[in-house]
Scaffold this motif. Sequence first.
Motif, PDB file in Angstrom:
ATOM      1  N   ALA A 149       0.828  -1.213   0.000  1.00 47.67           N
ATOM      2  CA  ALA A 149       0.000   0.000   0.000  1.00 47.67           C
ATOM      3  C   ALA A 149       0.857   1.257   0.000  1.00 47.67           C
ATOM      4  O   ALA A 149       0.508   2.259  -0.644  1.00 47.67           O
ATOM      5  N   ARG A 150       1.982   1.216   0.702  1.00 46.51           N
ATOM      6  CA  ARG A 150       2.834   2.403   0.768  1.00 46.51           C
ATOM      7  C   ARG A 150       3.677   2.574  -0.489  1.00 46.51           C
ATOM      8  O   ARG A 150       4.013   3.698  -0.867  1.00 46.51           O
ATOM      9  N   ILE A 151       4.020   1.473  -1.135  1.00 46.71           N
ATOM     10  CA  ILE A 151       4.888   1.544  -2.315  1.00 46.71           C
ATOM     11  C   ILE A 151       4.075   1.810  -3.584  1.00 46.71           C
ATOM     12  O   ILE A 151       4.451   2.661  -4.397  1.00 46.71           O
ATOM     13  N   TRP A 152       2.956   1.093  -3.746  1.00 44.72           N
ATOM     14  CA  TRP A 152       2.185   1.205  -4.997  1.00 44.72           C
ATOM     15  C   TRP A 152       0.853   1.950  -4.826  1.00 44.72           C
ATOM     16  O   TRP A 152       0.261   2.348  -5.810  1.00 44.72           O
ATOM     17  N   GLY A 153       0.384   2.106  -3.606  1.00 46.83           N
ATOM     18  CA  GLY A 153      -0.913   2.735  -3.406  1.00 46.83           C
ATOM     19  C   GLY A 153      -2.026   1.752  -3.693  1.00 46.83           C
ATOM     20  O   GLY A 153      -2.315   0.865  -2.885  1.00 46.83           O
ATOM     21  N   TYR A 527       4.039   7.132  -5.741  1.00 50.03           N
ATOM     22  CA  TYR A 527       3.914   5.678  -5.784  1.00 50.03           C
ATOM     23  C   TYR A 527       4.564   5.108  -7.038  1.00 50.03           C
ATOM     24  O   TYR A 527       4.644   5.760  -8.079  1.00 50.03           O
ATOM     25  N   TRP A 528       5.007   3.879  -6.910  1.00 54.20           N
ATOM     26  CA  TRP A 528       5.634   3.203  -8.033  1.00 54.20           C
ATOM     27  C   TRP A 528       4.591   2.787  -9.066  1.00 54.20           C
ATOM     28  O   TRP A 528       3.464   2.408  -8.705  1.00 54.20           O
ATOM     29  N   PRO A 529       4.952   2.823 -10.347  1.00 54.61           N
ATOM     30  CA  PRO A 529       4.055   2.292 -11.379  1.00 54.61           C
ATOM     31  C   PRO A 529       4.038   0.769 -11.321  1.00 54.61           C
ATOM     32  O   PRO A 529       4.915   0.140 -10.722  1.00 54.61           O
ATOM     33  N   ILE A 530       3.037   0.173 -11.933  1.00 61.34           N
ATOM     34  CA  ILE A 530       2.923  -1.287 -11.974  1.00 61.34           C
ATOM     35  C   ILE A 530       3.848  -1.838 -13.057  1.00 61.34           C
ATOM     36  O   ILE A 530       3.881  -1.349 -14.182  1.00 61.34           O
ATOM     37  N   PHE A 531       4.595  -2.851 -12.716  1.00 62.29           N
ATOM     38  CA  PHE A 531       5.557  -3.484 -13.620  1.00 62.29           C
ATOM     39  C   PHE A 531       4.866  -3.883 -14.926  1.00 62.29           C
ATOM     40  O   PHE A 531       3.752  -4.416 -14.936  1.00 62.29           O
ATOM     41  N   TYR A 532       5.534  -3.648 -16.041  1.00 63.76           N
ATOM     42  CA  TYR A 532       4.910  -3.875 -17.351  1.00 63.76           C
ATOM     43  C   TYR A 532       4.488  -5.325 -17.551  1.00 63.76           C
ATOM     44  O   TYR A 532       3.463  -5.606 -18.205  1.00 63.76           O
ATOM     45  N   ARG A 533       5.237  -6.261 -16.994  1.00 63.49           N
ATOM     46  CA  ARG A 533       4.869  -7.668 -17.163  1.00 63.49           C
ATOM     47  C   ARG A 533       3.590  -7.995 -16.395  1.00 63.49           C
ATOM     48  O   ARG A 533       2.787  -8.832 -16.840  1.00 63.49           O
TER      49      ARG A 533
END
Length: 550
Positions: A149-153, A527-533
Motif C-alpha cells: 500500500a505504501r509503495i504502490w498505493g 507511488y511506483w508504477p505497476i511493472f509492465y509484465r
Amino acid sequence: MKKISIVIIASVILFSSCMDEFLNVKPVSDLTTDKFWKTETDVRTALNSAYGFIQSTYNSGYSQWFEGRSDNWAPLNTSSASNSPLSATFNQLTNQMSPSNWAGWYDIVSVANYSLYYIPQTPIADKVKQNHYLAEAYFLRAFAYYNIARIWGDAPLVIKPTLKVTEIEYPFKSSQALILEQVGKDIDSALVKADKDGTLGGSRTVNKAFFSVGALYALATDYSMWMHEYQKALDYSVALNFFMNNTAISLNATADYSKLFTPTDAIGQNENIWVLQWDYINQNNTINNAVWTFMAPTGPSYTYSSWFYSGSGGYNPALLPSFNGQRIKGWIFDAYYKGDRRKATTLDSVAGGTSASSPYVIAVSTSKVLLKATAGIKPTTVMQSYNFPIVMYRYADILLMRAEAYNKLGNITASVAELKKVRDRAGLTNIAAKITDATGFSTIDGPVNQTRPATGYVADGENGSSNQLEMDILKERSIELLGEGKRWFDLMRTGKAMAVMNDYYDYALTISTTVKLTKYTDEKQLYWPIFYRNLNTNPNLSGTVIDKNL
C-alpha cells in the motif's frame, strides 16, 4: 484428498528440530496436501518460507523502495539503466524498472493465505501454539500489504488461497484505503490469536529473527502512525515493551550502539525488536544488497546528501536544501549535533565531493559510505560476503514515533521527553554549542542549547502541536535511522514528501544543471508504477480501481 500443488519459487528457510535457528536455505516446490500440512513441523516450515521471500524481496528493491527515494541520499550511479539509483531518487520511475515488480510481496501474501487456510486443519495438540502460528500468518500478511500500500498505493487485494485451477481469477486493483483497512484487520486478528505468555516473567522465548508479539506491536505502532491514529500508536508502543524475552526493552548503551547492526551482535541486542538475518553461503553466495548498496567500497550506489555532510572549504549555507521553509545546516555543521557520538559508527567522514565546484551532492567520489554494519570500520570488498542483518524495528524507532505521536496530540512536554532519550544516548547534552565552518571565517550556528526544552517550542500547529518540534523529530529520525528504510515513508506519512523533495531537486540543480529529474506535481508520483509484465499478464490491472478482495 485431492492433490493441490503449492509452488514456492523463492528460498525457504528450514530449521532444526527446535526450529529456532538457520540451518539451510534451498528451493522447495510441489508441496501438496497429501505430503504437506500434516504436522506442526510442516506449519513451521511453510511460515519460515515467508521470511525467505522477505529476504529476496528486500534484496531486489529495498534501496529504491525505502531509502533511496528520499533526501537522505544522493545517487552516485548516474547511468540510465532500468534500476539506476538516479531514477529512484530523482523521480524518474518507469514500469520497466525491476523494483516496480511487486511479485515478491505477493509471494509473502500467498504463504500467509495458504497458512491461514491450512493451519486450522493441521493436527496440532497445543491449541495455544496453533493460534500463535495463525497470528504469525496474519502478521506476515499485514506486513506485506502494509508495504504494498505504501509503495504502490492501489493494488490487488487477495486474502484467500487458490485451491482449484477453476478458481483462478485475474484480480482488479483495490484502493489503497481498502488495503490499509485489511492491514488493520490482520493486525487485530494477530493480536487476538498471539500467545502473549511472553510478558515479564512469562515463559515464551523470543527469537528476534522471526515473528514475536513485540514485532507485532511494533508493526501496529508503525501502522497507526501511518493512519494518523496517534493515541493507538502510543498504546501499542507501550504494550510491546513487555514481550521481548521477558526483559523490558531499552536503548543500547552509547558504547554498544554499533552492536545493533553487526552480523554477530544484532540479534542479541535488547534494543532490537525484529532483525532479518542473512546467510550468504546458504543463499547461494548472494550479497545482501539491501545493506551493501550503501556501503560498497568500490563505489556504492548512493552517497549521503548534504543533510549529513555540508562540504569543506568555501562552505555556503545557501547551497543547502530547505526543509519546511528552513535551511538545513548539515549534520556536521549543525550546533544541535556537535559532538554526536553516532557519527563515527554511522558514516565515513571523508569530505563530500571531488572538486570545489561540487562539494555537496551528486559527486562521483566512492569514499563516502554507511558504516553502521561494520561498527565504524571502512568496508572492504571481502565484506560483501558477510551476513549483514537488516534491522526491521528497534526501540529508538519506536521512541521517536512516540515523540511524534505526543506532539500530534498536543503534548509537547511528553514529546520532548521521548526525543530526549534518543538524543541523550547520542551524547547531545544540555550544553551550549557553537559551530563555525571549516575555514573558521563565519559563524554557522550557535551557541545553542542542544537539548531544546519543551518551553522552547511554540504550539503553532494543529491540536496544540509544534511545527518546529515535528521538524526536529523528523530530522532526528533521519539521522538515528539512516539506512534503515524509514526516511521516505516518514516524508510520505507526514505529507511533506513533495515539498521536501522539490526543494531538494532545486538544490541539486544548483550543483548539476544537467541532472535529469522530475519535480513532484501530483501525489500519484509518490507511488511506483505497476511493472509492465504484471500489466501484460493481467488485463484487469489497467482498469479502474474496484474495491473487491479475493
